[in-house]
Design a protein around this motif. Sequence first.
Motif, PDB file in Angstrom:
ATOM      1  N   ARG A  57       0.831  -1.213   0.000  1.00  0.00           N
ATOM      2  CA  ARG A  57       0.000   0.000   0.000  1.00  0.00           C
ATOM      3  C   ARG A  57       0.860   1.255   0.000  1.00  0.00           C
ATOM      4  O   ARG A  57       0.550   2.225  -0.681  1.00  0.00           O
ATOM      5  CB  ARG A  57      -0.928   0.007   1.199  1.00  0.00           C
ATOM      6  CG  ARG A  57      -2.079  -0.929   1.055  1.00  0.00           C
ATOM      7  CD  ARG A  57      -3.049  -0.743   2.179  1.00  0.00           C
ATOM      8  NE  ARG A  57      -4.224  -1.555   1.954  1.00  0.00           N
ATOM      9  CZ  ARG A  57      -5.294  -1.511   2.703  1.00  0.00           C
ATOM     10  NH1 ARG A  57      -5.333  -0.703   3.745  1.00  0.00           N
ATOM     11  NH2 ARG A  57      -6.329  -2.278   2.439  1.00  0.00           N
ATOM     12  N   LEU A  58       1.930   1.241   0.774  1.00  0.00           N
ATOM     13  CA  LEU A  58       2.803   2.415   0.821  1.00  0.00           C
ATOM     14  C   LEU A  58       3.500   2.648  -0.510  1.00  0.00           C
ATOM     15  O   LEU A  58       3.627   3.788  -0.955  1.00  0.00           O
ATOM     16  CB  LEU A  58       3.846   2.251   1.923  1.00  0.00           C
ATOM     17  CG  LEU A  58       3.355   2.404   3.349  1.00  0.00           C
ATOM     18  CD1 LEU A  58       4.462   2.062   4.329  1.00  0.00           C
ATOM     19  CD2 LEU A  58       2.857   3.820   3.587  1.00  0.00           C
ATOM     20  N   TYR A  59       3.960   1.602  -1.166  1.00  0.00           N
ATOM     21  CA  TYR A  59       4.677   1.754  -2.423  1.00  0.00           C
ATOM     22  C   TYR A  59       3.765   2.064  -3.604  1.00  0.00           C
ATOM     23  O   TYR A  59       4.242   2.502  -4.642  1.00  0.00           O
ATOM     24  CB  TYR A  59       5.523   0.515  -2.714  1.00  0.00           C
ATOM     25  CG  TYR A  59       6.779   0.482  -1.883  1.00  0.00           C
ATOM     26  CD1 TYR A  59       7.744   1.473  -1.994  1.00  0.00           C
ATOM     27  CD2 TYR A  59       6.994  -0.529  -0.972  1.00  0.00           C
ATOM     28  CE1 TYR A  59       8.881   1.466  -1.233  1.00  0.00           C
ATOM     29  CE2 TYR A  59       8.135  -0.561  -0.198  1.00  0.00           C
ATOM     30  CZ  TYR A  59       9.077   0.441  -0.334  1.00  0.00           C
ATOM     31  OH  TYR A  59      10.208   0.417   0.425  1.00  0.00           O
ATOM     32  N   HIS A  60       2.465   1.855  -3.470  1.00  0.00           N
ATOM     33  CA  HIS A  60       1.539   2.189  -4.547  1.00  0.00           C
ATOM     34  C   HIS A  60       1.050   3.626  -4.469  1.00  0.00           C
ATOM     35  O   HIS A  60       0.295   4.069  -5.336  1.00  0.00           O
ATOM     36  CB  HIS A  60       0.344   1.221  -4.542  1.00  0.00           C
ATOM     37  CG  HIS A  60       0.650  -0.069  -5.225  1.00  0.00           C
ATOM     38  ND1 HIS A  60       1.567  -0.971  -4.740  1.00  0.00           N
ATOM     39  CD2 HIS A  60       0.177  -0.605  -6.373  1.00  0.00           C
ATOM     40  CE1 HIS A  60       1.619  -2.000  -5.551  1.00  0.00           C
ATOM     41  NE2 HIS A  60       0.800  -1.810  -6.545  1.00  0.00           N
ATOM     42  N   ARG A  61       1.479   4.342  -3.473  1.00  0.00           N
ATOM     43  CA  ARG A  61       1.072   5.749  -3.363  1.00  0.00           C
ATOM     44  C   ARG A  61       1.852   6.603  -4.366  1.00  0.00           C
ATOM     45  O   ARG A  61       3.051   6.440  -4.544  1.00  0.00           O
ATOM     46  CB  ARG A  61       1.345   6.277  -1.960  1.00  0.00           C
ATOM     47  CG  ARG A  61       0.430   5.736  -0.934  1.00  0.00           C
ATOM     48  CD  ARG A  61       0.669   6.410   0.375  1.00  0.00           C
ATOM     49  NE  ARG A  61      -0.247   5.909   1.384  1.00  0.00           N
ATOM     50  CZ  ARG A  61      -0.205   6.279   2.639  1.00  0.00           C
ATOM     51  NH1 ARG A  61       0.713   7.119   3.065  1.00  0.00           N
ATOM     52  NH2 ARG A  61      -1.073   5.789   3.490  1.00  0.00           N
ATOM     53  N   GLU A  62       1.154   7.508  -4.987  1.00  0.00           N
ATOM     54  CA  GLU A  62       1.790   8.401  -5.933  1.00  0.00           C
ATOM     55  C   GLU A  62       2.706   9.391  -5.214  1.00  0.00           C
ATOM     56  O   GLU A  62       3.715   9.828  -5.754  1.00  0.00           O
ATOM     57  CB  GLU A  62       0.722   9.160  -6.712  1.00  0.00           C
ATOM     58  CG  GLU A  62       1.259  10.004  -7.844  1.00  0.00           C
ATOM     59  CD  GLU A  62       0.139  10.625  -8.647  1.00  0.00           C
ATOM     60  OE1 GLU A  62       0.353  11.728  -9.154  1.00  0.00           O
ATOM     61  OE2 GLU A  62      -0.943  10.009  -8.752  1.00  0.00           O
ATOM     62  N   GLN A  63       2.376   9.684  -3.988  1.00  0.00           N
ATOM     63  CA  GLN A  63       3.161  10.633  -3.197  1.00  0.00           C
ATOM     64  C   GLN A  63       4.592  10.134  -2.992  1.00  0.00           C
ATOM     65  O   GLN A  63       5.543  10.915  -2.981  1.00  0.00           O
ATOM     66  CB  GLN A  63       2.482  10.829  -1.845  1.00  0.00           C
ATOM     67  CG  GLN A  63       3.191  11.795  -0.925  1.00  0.00           C
ATOM     68  CD  GLN A  63       2.508  11.862   0.439  1.00  0.00           C
ATOM     69  OE1 GLN A  63       1.642  11.042   0.731  1.00  0.00           O
ATOM     70  NE2 GLN A  63       2.875  12.834   1.230  1.00  0.00           N
ATOM     71  N   LEU A  64       4.779   8.856  -2.867  1.00  0.00           N
ATOM     72  CA  LEU A  64       6.110   8.281  -2.670  1.00  0.00           C
ATOM     73  C   LEU A  64       6.970   8.484  -3.911  1.00  0.00           C
ATOM     74  O   LEU A  64       8.138   8.821  -3.802  1.00  0.00           O
ATOM     75  CB  LEU A  64       6.004   6.791  -2.346  1.00  0.00           C
ATOM     76  CG  LEU A  64       7.303   6.066  -2.034  1.00  0.00           C
ATOM     77  CD1 LEU A  64       7.911   6.601  -0.745  1.00  0.00           C
ATOM     78  CD2 LEU A  64       7.080   4.587  -1.931  1.00  0.00           C
ATOM     79  N   ALA A  65       6.396   8.340  -5.087  1.00  0.00           N
ATOM     80  CA  ALA A  65       7.146   8.517  -6.332  1.00  0.00           C
ATOM     81  C   ALA A  65       7.468   9.981  -6.585  1.00  0.00           C
ATOM     82  O   ALA A  65       8.519  10.317  -7.132  1.00  0.00           O
ATOM     83  CB  ALA A  65       6.364   7.959  -7.503  1.00  0.00           C
ATOM     84  N   ALA A  66       6.590  10.879  -6.179  1.00  0.00           N
ATOM     85  CA  ALA A  66       6.798  12.307  -6.444  1.00  0.00           C
ATOM     86  C   ALA A  66       7.704  12.973  -5.402  1.00  0.00           C
ATOM     87  O   ALA A  66       8.136  14.089  -5.594  1.00  0.00           O
ATOM     88  CB  ALA A  66       5.448  13.014  -6.461  1.00  0.00           C
ATOM     89  N   SER A  67       8.006  12.280  -4.298  1.00  0.00           N
ATOM     90  CA  SER A  67       8.792  12.908  -3.236  1.00  0.00           C
ATOM     91  C   SER A  67      10.280  12.937  -3.568  1.00  0.00           C
ATOM     92  O   SER A  67      11.026  13.656  -2.941  1.00  0.00           O
ATOM     93  CB  SER A  67       8.577  12.166  -1.913  1.00  0.00           C
ATOM     94  OG  SER A  67       9.107  10.859  -1.988  1.00  0.00           O
ATOM     95  N   GLY A  68      10.738  12.150  -4.533  1.00  0.00           N
ATOM     96  CA  GLY A  68      12.163  12.060  -4.858  1.00  0.00           C
ATOM     97  C   GLY A  68      12.552  13.072  -5.835  1.00  0.00           C
ATOM     98  O   GLY A  68      13.206  13.990  -5.904  1.00  0.00           O
TER      99      GLY A  68
END
Length: 68
Positions: A57-68
């Motif tokens: 669930r955490l890795y499917h968040r778009e926020q995780l990809a955009a934070s880098g």
Amino acid sequence: MVSPVKTQAWMLAVPFLGQNQLILRILRRESIGLDEWAISLGSGFVLVAIVWVLAARLYHREQLAASG
């Protein structure tokens, strides 16, 4: 370390305590029933499944990809 503690079913369901109790029983050459193996392995698999679902669930968040 190898204190003679009477192993109970709830102890086997606690992840690290259960493995410790099984190892101690193996070292003392005591017999281990299939139900005790099932409780220990089952609780470990349940914990892994919970952590796996949370990580997915955490890795499917778009926020995780955009934070880098």
